[in-house]
Design a protein around this motif. Structure first.
Motif, PDB file in Angstrom:
ATOM      1  N   ILE A 123       0.581  -1.269   0.036  1.00 27.94           N
ATOM      2  CA  ILE A 123      -0.103  -0.121   0.043  1.00 27.94           C
ATOM      3  C   ILE A 123       0.816   1.288  -0.002  1.00 27.94           C
ATOM      4  CG2 ILE A 123      -1.690   1.261   1.265  1.00 27.94           C
ATOM      5  CD1 ILE A 123      -2.485  -1.260   2.429  1.00 27.94           C
ATOM      6  N   ASP A 124       0.526   2.170  -1.053  1.00 24.28           N
ATOM      7  CA  ASP A 124       1.363   3.455  -1.213  1.00 24.28           C
ATOM      8  C   ASP A 124       1.573   4.296   0.010  1.00 24.28           C
ATOM      9  OD1 ASP A 124       3.091   5.277  -2.220  1.00 24.28           O
ATOM     10  OD2 ASP A 124       1.453   6.344  -3.281  1.00 24.28           O
ATOM     11  N   GLY A 125       2.480   4.515   0.480  1.00 19.32           N
ATOM     12  CA  GLY A 125       2.589   5.216   1.846  1.00 19.32           C
ATOM     13  C   GLY A 125       2.477   4.742   3.108  1.00 19.32           C
ATOM     14  N   PHE A 126       2.212   3.362   3.192  1.00 22.01           N
ATOM     15  CA  PHE A 126       1.641   2.622   4.642  1.00 22.01           C
ATOM     16  C   PHE A 126       2.656   1.519   4.588  1.00 22.01           C
ATOM     17  CE2 PHE A 126      -1.241   0.142   6.852  1.00 22.01           C
ATOM     18  CZ  PHE A 126      -1.107   0.519   8.148  1.00 22.01           C
ATOM     19  N   THR A 127       2.515   0.282   3.622  1.00 17.78           N
ATOM     20  CA  THR A 127       3.329  -0.829   3.668  1.00 17.78           C
ATOM     21  C   THR A 127       4.338  -1.047   2.411  1.00 17.78           C
ATOM     22  OG1 THR A 127       1.643  -2.121   2.526  1.00 17.78           O
ATOM     23  CG2 THR A 127       1.535  -1.805   5.018  1.00 17.78           C
ATOM     24  N   ARG A 128       4.347   0.153   1.570  1.00 19.39           N
ATOM     25  CA  ARG A 128       5.390  -0.241   0.610  1.00 19.39           C
ATOM     26  C   ARG A 128       6.786  -0.168   0.941  1.00 19.39           C
ATOM     27  NH1 ARG A 128       3.305   2.759  -4.897  1.00 19.39           N
ATOM     28  NH2 ARG A 128       1.756   1.043  -4.174  1.00 19.39           N
ATOM     29  N   VAL A 129       7.664  -1.172   0.549  1.00 19.67           N
ATOM     30  CA  VAL A 129       8.973  -1.074   0.827  1.00 19.67           C
ATOM     31  C   VAL A 129       9.987  -1.272  -0.416  1.00 19.67           C
ATOM     32  CG1 VAL A 129       8.916  -2.317   3.256  1.00 19.67           C
ATOM     33  CG2 VAL A 129       8.878  -3.702   1.285  1.00 19.67           C
ATOM     34  N   MET A 130      11.156  -1.192  -0.274  1.00 16.88           N
ATOM     35  CA  MET A 130      11.980  -1.025  -1.324  1.00 16.88           C
ATOM     36  C   MET A 130      11.825  -2.180  -2.412  1.00 16.88           C
ATOM     37  SD  MET A 130      15.837   0.364  -0.170  1.00 16.88           S
ATOM     38  CE  MET A 130      16.100  -0.729   1.226  1.00 16.88           C
ATOM     39  N   THR A 131      11.969  -3.338  -2.103  1.00 16.45           N
ATOM     40  CA  THR A 131      11.669  -4.471  -2.931  1.00 16.45           C
ATOM     41  C   THR A 131      10.475  -4.400  -3.766  1.00 16.45           C
ATOM     42  OG1 THR A 131      11.047  -5.951  -0.945  1.00 16.45           O
ATOM     43  CG2 THR A 131      13.393  -6.001  -1.700  1.00 16.45           C
ATOM     44  N   THR A 132       9.288  -4.357  -2.908  1.00 17.44           N
ATOM     45  CA  THR A 132       8.003  -4.442  -3.579  1.00 17.44           C
ATOM     46  C   THR A 132       7.851  -3.122  -4.364  1.00 17.44           C
ATOM     47  OG1 THR A 132       6.867  -3.248  -1.595  1.00 17.44           O
ATOM     48  CG2 THR A 132       6.969  -5.529  -1.731  1.00 17.44           C
ATOM     49  N   ALA A 133       8.297  -2.031  -4.137  1.00 15.31           N
ATOM     50  CA  ALA A 133       8.241  -0.823  -4.738  1.00 15.31           C
ATOM     51  C   ALA A 133       9.020  -1.117  -6.267  1.00 15.31           C
ATOM     52  CB  ALA A 133       8.680   0.358  -4.131  1.00 15.31           C
ATOM     53  N   ILE A 134      10.031  -1.608  -6.179  1.00 10.58           N
ATOM     54  CA  ILE A 134      10.930  -1.830  -7.561  1.00 10.58           C
ATOM     55  C   ILE A 134      10.035  -2.758  -8.392  1.00 10.58           C
ATOM     56  CG2 ILE A 134      12.855  -3.126  -8.264  1.00 10.58           C
ATOM     57  CD1 ILE A 134      14.459  -2.252  -5.739  1.00 10.58           C
ATOM     58  N   ALA A 135       9.406  -3.755  -7.647  1.00  7.75           N
ATOM     59  CA  ALA A 135       8.672  -4.796  -8.622  1.00  7.75           C
ATOM     60  C   ALA A 135       7.602  -4.091  -9.071  1.00  7.75           C
ATOM     61  CB  ALA A 135       8.055  -5.798  -7.865  1.00  7.75           C
TER      62      ALA A 135
END
Length: 261
Positions: A208-220
């Protein structure tokens, strides 16, 4: 707000489409321009980038602390203890080192879902759920690696410790302290594993953007969405962290060797 965390899940896709827009007006399929924009994001500490990196570090470091509190004492106990079925326990522990992240994520999802035993806690699709997932994945790694390290120390110092009246259980704190440099390398390996996790944290966190988004999931996500600048910037930061971990591990080994000399 009366809605539970589980109610956030259907909105995940809606959050996911809110992508970062490059600061430079250039086509994202231009790799050179995307790389230049990515470097600019890193150098200027873009707020969106910093938010994702800080959350990633908070989740992974907290998971590492929890896993260390469980894994290191367990590894020390297995290093000194001798009991029927010890071989089976070690085999299970070694097997858990290769536990597929998506399987771990699915099991934790079932525990934390609304119909699961921990559903009333409302932890699903929160950073706490991601911490639990990472801790579950790296605790067996820390336990198995620390057991190998401390078992060698026990074989070396067992007679000396017994002469001081220290039994197997009382020797555990001494072994943990004496092997602190080697165990620091184990912790660095665990942190590297946690920070690189994708599948499990995406299942239980929802990305979830701004809440549970971390580097690896954001890259994907950003790569699939065609937002190369942010994906490249996050990749650069993640690679920098990996390089720092390797350098720290190498320095730790050198310090341990000098200390043992």
């Amino acid at each position: 707000m009366t809605a539970s965390r589980q109610d956030i899940r259907p909105l995940t896709s809606a959050f996911a489409i809110r992508r970062f827009r490059p600061t430079l007006e250039a086509p994202v399929n231009d790799i050179g321009t995307a790389a230049a924009t990515a470097i600019d994001l890193v150098v200027t500490a873009d707020p969106a980038l910093a938010r994702i990196v800080l959350l990633s570090l908070r989740v992974s470091l907290t998971a590492l602390l929890i896993a260390a509190l469980v894994g290191l004492p367990l590894g020390a106990l297995l290093a000194v203890a001798r009991f029927p079925g010890r071989g089976l326990v070690l085999s299970v522990l070694n097997a858990l080192m290769g536990l597929p992240p998506v399987v771990a994520g699915l099991l934790i999802y079932l525990l934390l879902s609304r119909s699961g035993p921990l559903g009333p806690l409302g932890l699903l699709f929160t950073p706490t759920a991601m911490i639990i997932a990472q801790a579950v994945l790296i605790a067996p790694i820390l336990a198995a690696l620390s057991r190998e390290v401390l078992e060698g120390l026990w074989e070396e110092y067992a007679e000396q410790l017994r002469s001081f009246g220290a039994g197997r259980l009382r020797a555990v704190p001494t072994l943990l302290w004496d092997g602190r440099f080697a165990l620091l390398t184990v912790l660095l390996a665990g942190f590297g594993r946690a920070s690189a996790e994708v599948g499990a944290v995406m299942i239980v966190g929802g990305n979830i953007d701004g809440f549970t988004r971390v580097m690896t999931t954001a890259i994907a996500l950003e790569t699939s969405a065609g937002n190369l600048p942010l994906a490249l910037a996050l990749g650069m930061v993640l690679m920098a962290i990996v390089l720092l971990l390797n350098a720290a591990a190498q320095a730790t080994r050198q310090v341990a060797q000098r200390a043992g000399a």
